[in-house]
Write an enzyme that holds these catalytic residues in place. Structure first.
Site, mmCIF file in Angstrom:
data_model
loop_
_atom_site.group_PDB
_atom_site.id
_atom_site.type_symbol
_atom_site.label_atom_id
_atom_site.label_comp_id
_atom_site.label_asym_id
_atom_site.label_seq_id
_atom_site.Cartn_x
_atom_site.Cartn_y
_atom_site.Cartn_z
ATOM 1 N N ARG A 176 -4.924 -7.557 3.487
ATOM 2 C CA ARG A 176 -5.249 -6.627 2.412
ATOM 3 C C ARG A 176 -5.558 -7.391 1.135
ATOM 4 O O ARG A 176 -4.965 -8.436 0.864
ATOM 5 C CB ARG A 176 -4.066 -5.671 2.165
ATOM 6 C CG ARG A 176 -3.889 -4.636 3.236
ATOM 7 C CD ARG A 176 -5.119 -3.750 3.351
ATOM 8 N NE ARG A 176 -5.184 -2.848 2.227
ATOM 9 C CZ ARG A 176 -5.042 -1.529 2.304
ATOM 10 N NH1 ARG A 176 -4.846 -0.930 3.454
ATOM 11 N NH2 ARG A 176 -5.116 -0.767 1.219
ATOM 12 N N LYS A 219 -1.442 -11.433 -3.339
ATOM 13 C CA LYS A 219 -1.838 -12.280 -2.203
ATOM 14 C C LYS A 219 -2.842 -13.345 -2.634
ATOM 15 O O LYS A 219 -3.142 -14.269 -1.905
ATOM 16 C CB LYS A 219 -2.424 -11.423 -1.073
ATOM 17 C CG LYS A 219 -1.402 -10.486 -0.423
ATOM 18 C CD LYS A 219 -2.027 -9.675 0.687
ATOM 19 C CE LYS A 219 -1.105 -8.604 1.253
ATOM 20 N NZ LYS A 219 -0.131 -9.096 2.233
ATOM 21 N N THR A 223 2.835 -11.800 8.465
ATOM 22 C CA THR A 223 2.906 -11.982 9.918
ATOM 23 C C THR A 223 1.627 -12.641 10.418
ATOM 24 O O THR A 223 1.625 -13.257 11.476
ATOM 25 C CB THR A 223 3.122 -10.635 10.638
ATOM 26 O OG1 THR A 223 2.301 -9.650 10.013
ATOM 27 C CG2 THR A 223 4.562 -10.199 10.586
ATOM 28 N N LYS A 276 0.475 -15.569 13.427
ATOM 29 C CA LYS A 276 -0.610 -15.418 14.409
ATOM 30 C C LYS A 276 -1.539 -16.627 14.365
ATOM 31 O O LYS A 276 -1.955 -17.146 15.402
ATOM 32 C CB LYS A 276 -1.418 -14.140 14.119
ATOM 33 C CG LYS A 276 -0.607 -12.882 14.331
ATOM 34 C CD LYS A 276 -1.299 -11.631 13.789
ATOM 35 C CE LYS A 276 -0.279 -10.496 13.680
ATOM 36 N NZ LYS A 276 -0.716 -9.397 12.830
HETATM 37 O O1 CGF Z 1 5.306 -5.716 5.302
HETATM 38 C C1 CGF Z 1 4.606 -5.795 4.068
HETATM 39 C C2 CGF Z 1 3.132 -5.553 4.321
HETATM 40 N N1 CGF Z 1 2.277 -5.643 3.212
HETATM 41 O O2 CGF Z 1 2.888 -4.298 4.892
HETATM 42 N N2 CGF Z 1 5.084 -4.797 3.208
HETATM 43 N N3 CGF Z 1 5.140 -3.820 2.888
HETATM 44 N N4 CGF Z 1 5.313 -2.877 2.343
HETATM 45 C C3 CGF Z 1 4.876 -7.104 3.377
HETATM 46 O O3 CGF Z 1 4.172 -7.215 2.172
HETATM 47 C C4 CGF Z 1 4.647 -8.284 4.300
HETATM 48 O O4 CGF Z 1 5.022 -9.465 3.675
HETATM 49 C C5 CGF Z 1 5.442 -8.095 5.576
HETATM 50 O O5 CGF Z 1 5.110 -9.109 6.485
HETATM 51 C C6 CGF Z 1 5.135 -6.762 6.204
HETATM 52 C C7 CGF Z 1 6.000 -6.476 7.418
HETATM 53 O O6 CGF Z 1 7.330 -6.684 7.140
#
Ligand code: CGF
Length: 842
Positions: A569, A574, A679, A683
């Site tokens: 995203r 980021k 995550t 990968k």
């Molecule tokens: O969850 C996140 C992702 N953007 O969806 N968060 N939320 N809300 C975190 O920012 C990520 O760092 C994380 O890996 C993911 C899953 O836990």
């Protein structure tokens, strides 16, 4: 189970029970049958779409038979189940996954070939099930795969959005959002028109007192909307276990439009109620890490948790166990705060509908729930106004006030006269307007809370939830570092690498079940044949991506160049802006070189992809800058292959499956302390790419596992961020001189009108550089130089890649699920061969 069929009919039923296809001939027969009968198509006129549909239906038949058996087995065994509540499930495509998990991909490949199709073309006919924004939703999808593959009795519960995350088009360099109507044809779901729950909204609360003086609350009046269940079978890998994902769809409670209005000529309003009800599950909110506080979103949340809890409670009540055994049978995981209302709803069911005392009920609630926090970003922490609650869910607001009162009373007993702590931890924020803090409610109503990587779990314990650690003690707060399913993210996305690994580890069914076995390939790191094969697999994956880039963007990229990828995203934290500023810096440097000097620089392709939330202006500006730079650089005859910049439109799960295996380097460069885990970093490394990253999220544990020498870390540390920000505001803050050169080029109009990018520059120069782009710029450039040097030594590079992959076993989502099961849920796997005993009834 068989004994439940009456004796006279038993034989007929058992003789005819479905078994799904076995082997190629039966597969072909099933495909043709589905083409001709289910799809009502002539087999002489079967195109790829119909072949996809028929293949999916043949596999669905297989899945659903195992799914029925799994559900029966779980019901008869009557053990504890896990319910994973997530507002997002970013599943991607299902067919390839189903073929691999049931172990019949080769059968399908050869059967489809007999029928005149290439399996790759058929797989691509499927729309992504894109019911999520990014990491959080994809994590939920990986968890479902692991839960089934490890034989845990588990159900997912979510919403069946009619429109998933929007499709992104890039028009003249700008993001344009297009609706994603993905349900045109979805063979993977089973509508359960007989499984419905009527969900109440609005209304008022009446209290009655019985002869014993007991007061009972009754929630009356208001509107009702009907939840209809849609079930999606989730096959485990190399196990017959097939779990269920139940998605709720909203419809008008009567199921019909208003005939009276229709007959009296009021056509438009005759369908209005129906449409209003359907709106609830119509669209996924396209925000990642941002809370917008919209009423419809709260409606979605309550609709979904109320339907799910009704279902869970109904299932429990059939077992006729006493209520106090509920937490022995049920573990509910809250994926972020979105399902927190489930805590309040269960308390309401227990006290208002089942007549339990408050304390007994609350004890059951706390023992049932666990909560995962995914972010420390303040803008993402959910809060709802008390006024909205009062209007939409009046009884729930009363219960929240009571939960808060009893909680604060215990705090007062432990910390007498400490008013500050009381106001800091109160579930109700005494602001204007008053707000309900959902994360606090989730903590108070759960027995375990987890962060998603070590640094993140430490940060929540020491910052946003510090007071709660003092109140509840440290044991309530645990860490479960995220993981990814190796089935999709190695075997499915990168069959070449998976096959190569299999030659050293002894078959995919071994390492895909136990990813730590990857460590065996380290023994082959110096084996020339293995290294050669490794390089060939990577090159083939890069060629596949280069072809994709050519067809979708028209640009030609050299597959021998270093592929440097940042796909996720688009978000300021980021820091895609840091990356694109770095690309501009590289471009300016290349421009200043002689053609001879330029030849010495290893060629690079900078690849970006990702969606911006529709209302996120700065993120959209970043996308526009990337596309503007792409246009200039890629058409500059001086530059040639030395640098290409690509923006891949509409990044999603199935595109990730092409992009991830093709990367040499990927970027995970968030401001330290902002990315909870990430995550995609896992990968990319699992697929034989190296990463450049900050000391943030799971990058830290990846470094620990693979070794510091195999990762390119740079930038300031989380512990320094506050001081740096303070200095930006109160000290003498100067922009990095190399970044100034980049800004000068933008100002000079090299990439179009500066007005289009002024916001990005001002954020750094004039508005405190909250994300520390300038502070980290020099270190970023230096580290990128180091990447160039390392890549020039291909022998060393391949050693780093093989070594890293061999040490990635820790990041399997199977490891995470086992940790959740042990530390938080207290559930055991239910092996398919378990003696199922006597049924207690479903
Ligand atoms: O969850 C996140 C992702 N953007 O969806 N968060 N939320 N809300 C975190 O920012 C990520 O760092 C994380 O890996 C993911 C899953 O836990």
């Amino acid at each position: 189970v068989e004994a439940s069929i009456p004796e006279p009919q038993r034989e007929a039923w058992l003789k005819n029970q479905a078994s799904g296809f076995k082997g190629k001939d039966e597969f072909e027969k099933e495909v043709v049958r589905h083409v001709e009968t289910t799809l009502a198509r002539s087999m002489f006129n079967c195109d790829e779409t119909a072949a996809y549909a028929a293949t999916s239906l043949a596999f669905r038949d297989r899945l659903v038979i195992e799914w029925n058996r799994t559900q029966q087995r779980q019901t008869f065994a009557d053990t504890k189940r896990v319910y994973y509540l997530s507002l997002e499930f970013l599943m991607g495509r299902a067919l390839d996954n189903a073929m691999l998990n049931v172990g019949e991909k080769e059968t399908a490949k050869s059967g489809l070939s007999d029928l005149g199709f290439r399996i790759e073309d058929i797989i691509q006919q499927e729309n992504d099930a894109a019911l999520g924004n990014g990491g959080l939703g994809r994590l939920a999808a990986c968890f479902l795969d692991s839960l089934a593959s490890l034989d845990y009795p588990a159900w997912g519960y979510g919403l069946r959005y009619r429109y998933g995350i929007f499709k992104q088009e890039i028009i003249d360099g700008y993001q344009v959002e297009v609706p994603d109507y993905w349900l045109d044809f979805n063979p993977w779901e089973f509508p359960r028109h007989d499984v419905t729950v009527d969900i109440q909204f609005y209304g008022y609360v009446k209290k009655t007192t019985d002869e014993s003086g007991k007061v009972t609350a009754h929630w009356e009046g208001g509107d009702t909307v009907r939840a209809v269940a849609y079930d999606v079978p989730i096959p485990g890998y190399a196990t017959p276990a097939t779990n269920n994902l139940r998605l709720w769809s909203s419809q008008a409670a009567s199921g019909e439009f208003d005939f009276q209005k229709f007959n009296s000529g009021d056509y438009e309003s005759s369908v209005a109620d129906q449409q209003r009800a359907e709106t609830i599950s119509a669209v996924l909110y396209p925000n990642d890490n941002l809370d917008r506080g919209k009423e419809l979103r709260l409606k979605q949340q309550y609709f979904w948790v109320a339907a799910s809890l009704y279902d869970i409670v109904r299932r429990f009540k059939k077992s006729k166990r006493p209520w106090r055994e509920f937490p022995d049978q049920v573990a509910i995981q809250l994926n972020d705060t979105h399902p927190t209302l489930a805590i309040v709803e269960l308390q309401r069911i227990l006290i208002d509908l089942e007549g339990l005392d408050w304390d007994d009920a609350w004890n059951i609630v706390q023992q049932t729930f666990c909560y995962t926090n995914h972010t420390v970003l303040p803008e993402a922490l959910e809060k709802w106004s008390v006024g909205l609650f009062q209007h939409l869910l009046p009884r729930h607001l009363q219960i929240i006030y009571d939960i808060n009162l009893f909680f604060l009373q215990t705090v007062e007993r432990t910390f007498p006269k400490n008013r500050e702590i009381l106001s800091r931890v109160s579930i109700i924020e005494e602001s204007q307007p008053k707000m309900v803090r959902m994360a606090y409610l989730a903590i108070v109503g759960s027995h375990k809370v987890n962060g998603v990587a070590e640094l993140h779990s430490d940060l929540i314990r020491t910052t946003i939830f510090k007071d709660f650690v003092t109140i509840f003690g440290p044991d309530k707060f645990v860490n479960v570092t995220n993981g990814i399913t190796p089935r999709r993210w190695l075997h499915q996305a990168n069959p070449g690498l998976s096959d190569l690994i299999a030659t050293k580890v002894g078959g995919p069914e071994l390492f895909l079940k136990d990813l730590t076995l990857l460590n065996k390939i380290e023994l082959s790191v110096n084996d020339p044949a293995f290294r050669k094969a490794w390089a060939e697999v990577k090159l083939a994956n890069k060629q596949r991506l280069a072809d994709y880039i050519k067809t979708t963007t028209g640009f030609t990229v050299n597959p021998k160049a270093l592929f440097d990828v940042q796909v996720k995203r688009i978000h300021e934290y980021k820091r895609q802006q840091l990356n694109i500023f770095g690309v501009i810096h590289r471009y300016l440097k290349l421009k200043a070189m002689t053609p001879e000097e330029r030849k010495e620089v290893p060629p690079r392709v900078s690849i970006f992809g990702g969606k911006a939330a529709p209302g996120y202006w700065m993120a959209k500006q970043i996308i526009h800058l990337i596309n503007s730079v792409s246009k200039v650089v890629n058409n500059d005859p001086d530059i040639g292959d030395a640098l290409k910049v690509i923006f891949i439109e509409d990044y999603n799960v199935s595109k990730a499956e092409i992009i991830v295996p093709a990367s040499d380097l990927s970027e995970h460069i968030s401001t330290a302390g902002t990315e909870a885990s990430g995550t995609s970093n896992m990968k990319f490394v699992l697929n034989g790419g190296l990463i450049i990253g900050t000391c943030d999220g799971a990058n830290i544990e990846i470094t620990r596992e693979i070794g510091e020498e195999n990762i390119f870390l740079f930038g300031n540390l989380a512990e320094d961020v506050d001081d740096l920000r303070h200095n930006h505001t109160y000290g003498d803050h100067k922009t990095d001189p190399e970044l100034d050169q980049v800004f000068d080029a933008i100002h000079g109009g090299t990439f179009g009108s500066v007005n289009d990018f002024q916001g990005m520059i001002s954020a750094v120069r004039d508005h405190g550089d909250y994300y520390l782009v300038s502070d980290d710029f020099h270190s970023y450039l230096e580290t990128q130089d180091l990447v160039d040097k390392s890549y020039a030594d291909q022998e060393l590079w391949i050693t780093k890649c093989i070594t890293s992959v061999s040490r990635m076993g820790f990041f399997s989502s199977d490891r995470c699920i086992n940790e959740y099961a042990e530390m938080m849920w207290n559930v055991e796997p239910l092996q398919p061969e378990t003696n199922i005993g006597v049924a207690k009834g479903e």
